[in-house]
Design an enzyme around this catalytic site. Structure first.
Site, PDB file in Angstrom:
ATOM      1  N   GLY A  32       0.812  -1.214   0.000  1.00 52.71           N
ATOM      2  CA  GLY A  32       0.000   0.000   0.000  1.00 52.71           C
ATOM      3  C   GLY A  32       0.847   1.266   0.000  1.00 52.71           C
ATOM      4  O   GLY A  32       2.070   1.236   0.191  1.00 52.71           O
ATOM      5  N   GLN A  33       0.176   2.381  -0.220  1.00 50.16           N
ATOM      6  CA  GLN A  33       0.870   3.686  -0.292  1.00 50.16           C
ATOM      7  C   GLN A  33       1.623   3.986   0.999  1.00 50.16           C
ATOM      8  O   GLN A  33       2.771   4.418   0.978  1.00 50.16           O
ATOM      9  CB  GLN A  33      -0.141   4.817  -0.477  1.00 50.16           C
ATOM     10  CG  GLN A  33      -0.932   4.796  -1.746  1.00 50.16           C
ATOM     11  CD  GLN A  33      -1.709   6.103  -1.873  1.00 50.16           C
ATOM     12  OE1 GLN A  33      -1.168   7.108  -2.297  1.00 50.16           O
ATOM     13  NE2 GLN A  33      -2.981   6.082  -1.505  1.00 50.16           N
ATOM     14  N   ASP A  71      -2.588 -12.035   6.385  1.00 44.45           N
ATOM     15  CA  ASP A  71      -3.861 -11.743   5.722  1.00 44.45           C
ATOM     16  C   ASP A  71      -4.878 -11.312   6.784  1.00 44.45           C
ATOM     17  O   ASP A  71      -5.221 -12.099   7.670  1.00 44.45           O
ATOM     18  CB  ASP A  71      -4.341 -13.000   4.985  1.00 44.45           C
ATOM     19  CG  ASP A  71      -5.636 -12.753   4.221  1.00 44.45           C
ATOM     20  OD1 ASP A  71      -6.278 -11.697   4.421  1.00 44.45           O
ATOM     21  OD2 ASP A  71      -6.005 -13.634   3.418  1.00 44.45           O
ATOM     22  N   THR A 131      -9.380   7.162   9.466  1.00 46.00           N
ATOM     23  CA  THR A 131      -9.816   7.992   8.337  1.00 46.00           C
ATOM     24  C   THR A 131     -10.733   9.145   8.736  1.00 46.00           C
ATOM     25  O   THR A 131     -11.462   9.060   9.733  1.00 46.00           O
ATOM     26  CB  THR A 131     -10.558   7.083   7.327  1.00 46.00           C
ATOM     27  OG1 THR A 131     -11.139   7.903   6.304  1.00 46.00           O
ATOM     28  CG2 THR A 131     -11.684   6.310   7.986  1.00 46.00           C
ATOM     29  N   ASP A 132     -10.713  10.181   7.905  1.00 46.39           N
ATOM     30  CA  ASP A 132     -11.657  11.298   8.040  1.00 46.39           C
ATOM     31  C   ASP A 132     -13.103  10.854   7.797  1.00 46.39           C
ATOM     32  O   ASP A 132     -14.040  11.556   8.172  1.00 46.39           O
ATOM     33  CB  ASP A 132     -11.275  12.417   7.049  1.00 46.39           C
ATOM     34  CG  ASP A 132     -11.157  11.934   5.611  1.00 46.39           C
ATOM     35  OD1 ASP A 132     -10.881  10.737   5.398  1.00 46.39           O
ATOM     36  OD2 ASP A 132     -11.343  12.755   4.696  1.00 46.39           O
ATOM     37  N   TYR A 144     -17.374   1.843   4.957  1.00 44.80           N
ATOM     38  CA  TYR A 144     -15.945   2.082   5.213  1.00 44.80           C
ATOM     39  C   TYR A 144     -15.758   2.879   6.502  1.00 44.80           C
ATOM     40  O   TYR A 144     -14.983   2.485   7.383  1.00 44.80           O
ATOM     41  CB  TYR A 144     -15.340   2.832   4.023  1.00 44.80           C
ATOM     42  CG  TYR A 144     -13.908   3.274   4.233  1.00 44.80           C
ATOM     43  CD1 TYR A 144     -12.876   2.349   4.339  1.00 44.80           C
ATOM     44  CD2 TYR A 144     -13.580   4.624   4.317  1.00 44.80           C
ATOM     45  CE1 TYR A 144     -11.559   2.763   4.521  1.00 44.80           C
ATOM     46  CE2 TYR A 144     -12.268   5.041   4.500  1.00 44.80           C
ATOM     47  CZ  TYR A 144     -11.263   4.111   4.610  1.00 44.80           C
ATOM     48  OH  TYR A 144      -9.963   4.511   4.803  1.00 44.80           O
ATOM     49  N   TRP A 176      -7.425  11.714   2.332  1.00 46.93           N
ATOM     50  CA  TRP A 176      -7.101  12.029   0.934  1.00 46.93           C
ATOM     51  C   TRP A 176      -5.626  11.726   0.634  1.00 46.93           C
ATOM     52  O   TRP A 176      -4.875  12.594   0.144  1.00 46.93           O
ATOM     53  CB  TRP A 176      -7.388  13.496   0.642  1.00 46.93           C
ATOM     54  CG  TRP A 176      -8.821  13.925   0.713  1.00 46.93           C
ATOM     55  CD1 TRP A 176      -9.808  13.418   1.508  1.00 46.93           C
ATOM     56  CD2 TRP A 176      -9.433  14.999  -0.033  1.00 46.93           C
ATOM     57  NE1 TRP A 176     -10.977  14.107   1.307  1.00 46.93           N
ATOM     58  CE2 TRP A 176     -10.784  15.080   0.376  1.00 46.93           C
ATOM     59  CE3 TRP A 176      -8.970  15.908  -0.972  1.00 46.93           C
ATOM     60  CZ2 TRP A 176     -11.668  16.029  -0.155  1.00 46.93           C
ATOM     61  CZ3 TRP A 176      -9.857  16.850  -1.496  1.00 46.93           C
ATOM     62  CH2 TRP A 176     -11.182  16.898  -1.098  1.00 46.93           C
TER      63      TRP A 176
HETATM   64  N1  LIG Z   1      -5.900   6.240   0.763  1.00 45.48           N
HETATM   65  C1  LIG Z   1      -6.512   7.239   1.388  1.00 45.48           C
HETATM   66  O1  LIG Z   1      -6.852   8.253   0.781  1.00 45.48           O
HETATM   67  C2  LIG Z   1      -6.782   7.154   2.864  1.00 45.48           C
HETATM   68  C3  LIG Z   1      -7.524   8.164   3.480  1.00 45.48           C
HETATM   69  C4  LIG Z   1      -7.783   8.073   4.860  1.00 45.48           C
HETATM   70  C5  LIG Z   1      -7.293   7.006   5.577  1.00 45.48           C
HETATM   71  N2  LIG Z   1      -6.593   6.040   4.938  1.00 45.48           N
HETATM   72  C6  LIG Z   1      -6.107   4.917   5.725  1.00 45.48           C
HETATM   73  O2  LIG Z   1      -4.695   4.937   5.642  1.00 45.48           O
HETATM   74  C7  LIG Z   1      -4.187   3.587   5.706  1.00 45.48           C
HETATM   75  C8  LIG Z   1      -3.232   3.347   4.561  1.00 45.48           C
HETATM   76  O3  LIG Z   1      -3.930   3.590   3.350  1.00 45.48           O
HETATM   77  P1  LIG Z   1      -3.222   3.444   1.937  1.00 45.48           P
HETATM   78  O4  LIG Z   1      -3.619   4.632   1.134  1.00 45.48           O
HETATM   79  O5  LIG Z   1      -1.801   3.079   2.103  1.00 45.48           O
HETATM   80  O6  LIG Z   1      -4.047   2.207   1.396  1.00 45.48           O
HETATM   81  P2  LIG Z   1      -3.769   1.295   0.123  1.00 45.48           P
HETATM   82  O7  LIG Z   1      -2.729   1.914  -0.739  1.00 45.48           O
HETATM   83  O8  LIG Z   1      -5.113   0.968  -0.440  1.00 45.48           O
HETATM   84  O9  LIG Z   1      -3.128  -0.001   0.780  1.00 45.48           O
HETATM   85  C9  LIG Z   1      -3.878  -0.832   1.605  1.00 45.48           C
HETATM   86  C10 LIG Z   1      -3.108  -2.116   1.762  1.00 45.48           C
HETATM   87  O10 LIG Z   1      -3.907  -2.995   2.560  1.00 45.48           O
HETATM   88  C11 LIG Z   1      -3.732  -4.281   2.029  1.00 45.48           C
HETATM   89  N3  LIG Z   1      -4.832  -5.173   2.356  1.00 45.48           N
HETATM   90  C12 LIG Z   1      -6.116  -5.113   1.957  1.00 45.48           C
HETATM   91  N4  LIG Z   1      -6.788  -6.182   2.425  1.00 45.48           N
HETATM   92  C13 LIG Z   1      -5.888  -6.927   3.118  1.00 45.48           C
HETATM   93  C14 LIG Z   1      -5.953  -8.147   3.815  1.00 45.48           C
HETATM   94  N5  LIG Z   1      -7.096  -8.854   3.893  1.00 45.48           N
HETATM   95  N6  LIG Z   1      -4.847  -8.629   4.412  1.00 45.48           N
HETATM   96  C15 LIG Z   1      -3.673  -7.955   4.328  1.00 45.48           C
HETATM   97  N7  LIG Z   1      -3.538  -6.798   3.666  1.00 45.48           N
HETATM   98  C16 LIG Z   1      -4.638  -6.291   3.067  1.00 45.48           C
HETATM   99  C17 LIG Z   1      -3.635  -4.101   0.534  1.00 45.48           C
HETATM  100  O11 LIG Z   1      -3.012  -5.229  -0.001  1.00 45.48           O
HETATM  101  P3  LIG Z   1      -2.931  -5.518  -1.582  1.00 45.48           P
HETATM  102  O12 LIG Z   1      -1.901  -4.580  -2.118  1.00 45.48           O
HETATM  103  O13 LIG Z   1      -2.527  -6.940  -1.619  1.00 45.48           O
HETATM  104  O14 LIG Z   1      -4.311  -5.267  -2.116  1.00 45.48           O
HETATM  105  C18 LIG Z   1      -2.807  -2.845   0.443  1.00 45.48           C
HETATM  106  O15 LIG Z   1      -1.454  -3.148   0.374  1.00 45.48           O
HETATM  107  C19 LIG Z   1      -5.416   2.688   5.744  1.00 45.48           C
HETATM  108  O16 LIG Z   1      -5.715   2.382   7.073  1.00 45.48           O
HETATM  109  C20 LIG Z   1      -6.526   3.571   5.189  1.00 45.48           C
HETATM  110  O17 LIG Z   1      -7.794   3.196   5.701  1.00 45.48           O
HETATM  111  C21 LIG Z   1      -6.318   6.090   3.614  1.00 45.48           C
END
Ligand SMILES: NC(=O)c1ccc[n+]([C@@H]2O[C@H](COP(=O)([O-])OP(=O)(O)OC[C@H]3O[C@@H](n4cnc5c(N)ncnc54)[C@H](OP(=O)(O)O)[C@@H]3O)[C@@H](O)[C@H]2O)c1
Length: 319
Positions: free
Chosen positions: A10-11, A36, A101-102, A125, A150
């Site tokens: 993930g990011q 997982d 998250t927001d 979500y 975001w």
């Molecule tokens: N992205 C946003 O804009 C945003 C905003 C607010 C809060 N957040 C929070 O910030 C955090 C990081 O977000 P991010 O942007 O880095 O998210 P992301 O890029 O979507 O990455 C999420 C990661 O979680 C993994 N994942 C999903 N289901 C899983 C499972 N069952 N077991 C193990 N791993 C699993 C995914 O694996 P795969 O690569 O294998 O799919 C991915 O690597 C999260 O908690 C998210 O809720 C994000």
């Protein structure tokens, strides 16, 4: 200090890996299938083999619209898994940082949200992530829940990359103008979490359990898209016109908050870290993507907006 980070592709996890080099912190990243979140039996073996001093749970089910159709899976990944991870970290006498998250807010406030504001999530979500925060709090007192918003970066799927990718294919994009938040560059979020981790290492505890940490400055999705395309044009990247539309013109399963701006002052006061201004960070990410010629990679969502990630806001006609 050794930190186990979930969600290795993930990011946030990739940004943590980029930022943790040096500075006395060793990161171990884990992802499926070894770790997982839908299979709690995978948690204990990895904790045992890595033996971390802290866990950062950066994994989540982040498909906001998709989750409206699979709430049970959303709660398994975003609430039950963090609960079990928190329980295991408590048994191992180590802290856990849960990222949230927001979207726990309904977006009706005209002011930036502070940590003491009451949550009122409007989506599966948001409800599942709020349940995750609450579960972590009750399972491990030695925890941090950090709400962000975001998130964008050069990695994975995000709004900035979606706009660039769409501009390669279309001359005119439509983007929502009446939803506001704080665009947050993933490396800034990573730096903040690492500052918190170092605080814990030096003080053997966190000052408080709940924090907001998001980019500086308020923006609409339209403003972010304009910034992306202006920088792209200046750098010789893809060019498109962007037309503002209101939320009612953009059909999505999950309702997005109208204003999810977060006040990050508590984090700055307690950990001495503030994220950067969003226009600077967007310019930097866009510039690097164009320079490295990697537009269109990791951005499958541009062609599949019906399963777009949580913060992609263009209409399905536009992107
Ligand atoms: N992205 C946003 O804009 C945003 C905003 C607010 C809060 N957040 C929070 O910030 C955090 C990081 O977000 P991010 O942007 O880095 O998210 P992301 O890029 O979507 O990455 C999420 C990661 O979680 C993994 N994942 C999903 N289901 C899983 C499972 N069952 N077991 C193990 N791993 C699993 C995914 O694996 P795969 O690569 O294998 O799919 C991915 O690597 C999260 O908690 C998210 O809720 C994000």
């Amino acid at each position: 200090m050794k930190i186990l980070v979930t969600g290795m592709n993930g990011q946030l996890a990739r940004s943590l890996a980029a930022r943790a080099q040096g500075g006395g912190i060793e990161l171990v990243l884990a992802g499926r299938p070894e770790l997982d979140l839908e299979n709690p039996l995978t948690f204990a073996p990895i904790l045992k083999s890595v033996a971390p001093h802290m866990v950062i749970n950066a994994a989540a089910h982040t498909g906001v619209d998709q989750q409206e159709d699979e709430p049970q899976r959303a709660f398994r990944i975003n609430a039950e898994a963090p609960a079990e991870l928190a329980r295991l970290t408590r048994l191992a006498a180590i802290p856990i940082i849960q990222v949230s998250t927001d979207y726990v807010f309904d977006g009706k406030s005209s002011e930036p949200y502070v940590e003491s504001d009451g949550p009122n999530p409007q989506t599966v979500y948001g409800r599942s992530k709020l349940a995750g925060e609450q579960a972590v709090r009750s399972e491990n007192p030695d925890h941090l829940a950090v709400r962000t918003a975001w998130v964008f970066s050069r990695y994975g799927r995000n709004f900035v990359k979606t706009i660039l990718s769409a501009a390669q294919k279309r001359k005119r994009l439509q983007v929502v103008v009446d939803q506001f938040g704080n665009p947050t560059e993933a490396h800034d979020l990573a730096d903040g979490l690492l500052a918190a981790a170092r605080f814990w290492r030096d003080h053997q505890g966190f000052p408080q359990g709940l924090y907001h940490l998001a980019g500086q400055g308020r923006a609409s999705w339209y403003e972010v898209a304009r910034q992306v395309l202006e920088v792209s044009k200046a750098m010789g990247g893809p060019i498109a016109e962007v037309e503002p539309i209101v939320s009612d013109q953009w059909v999505a399963k999950a309702l997005r908050p109208a204003n999810s701006e977060l006040n990050s002052e508590r984090f700055a006061n307690d950990f001495g870290y503030s994220a950067g201004d969003w226009p600077d960070r967007v310019s930097c990410v866009v510039g690097n993507l164009i320079k490295d010629s990697v537009i269109g990679q990791d951005t499958q969502e541009a062609d599949r907006v019906s399963v777009a990630p949580q913060f992609s806001k263009p209409t399905d006609e536009a992107v």
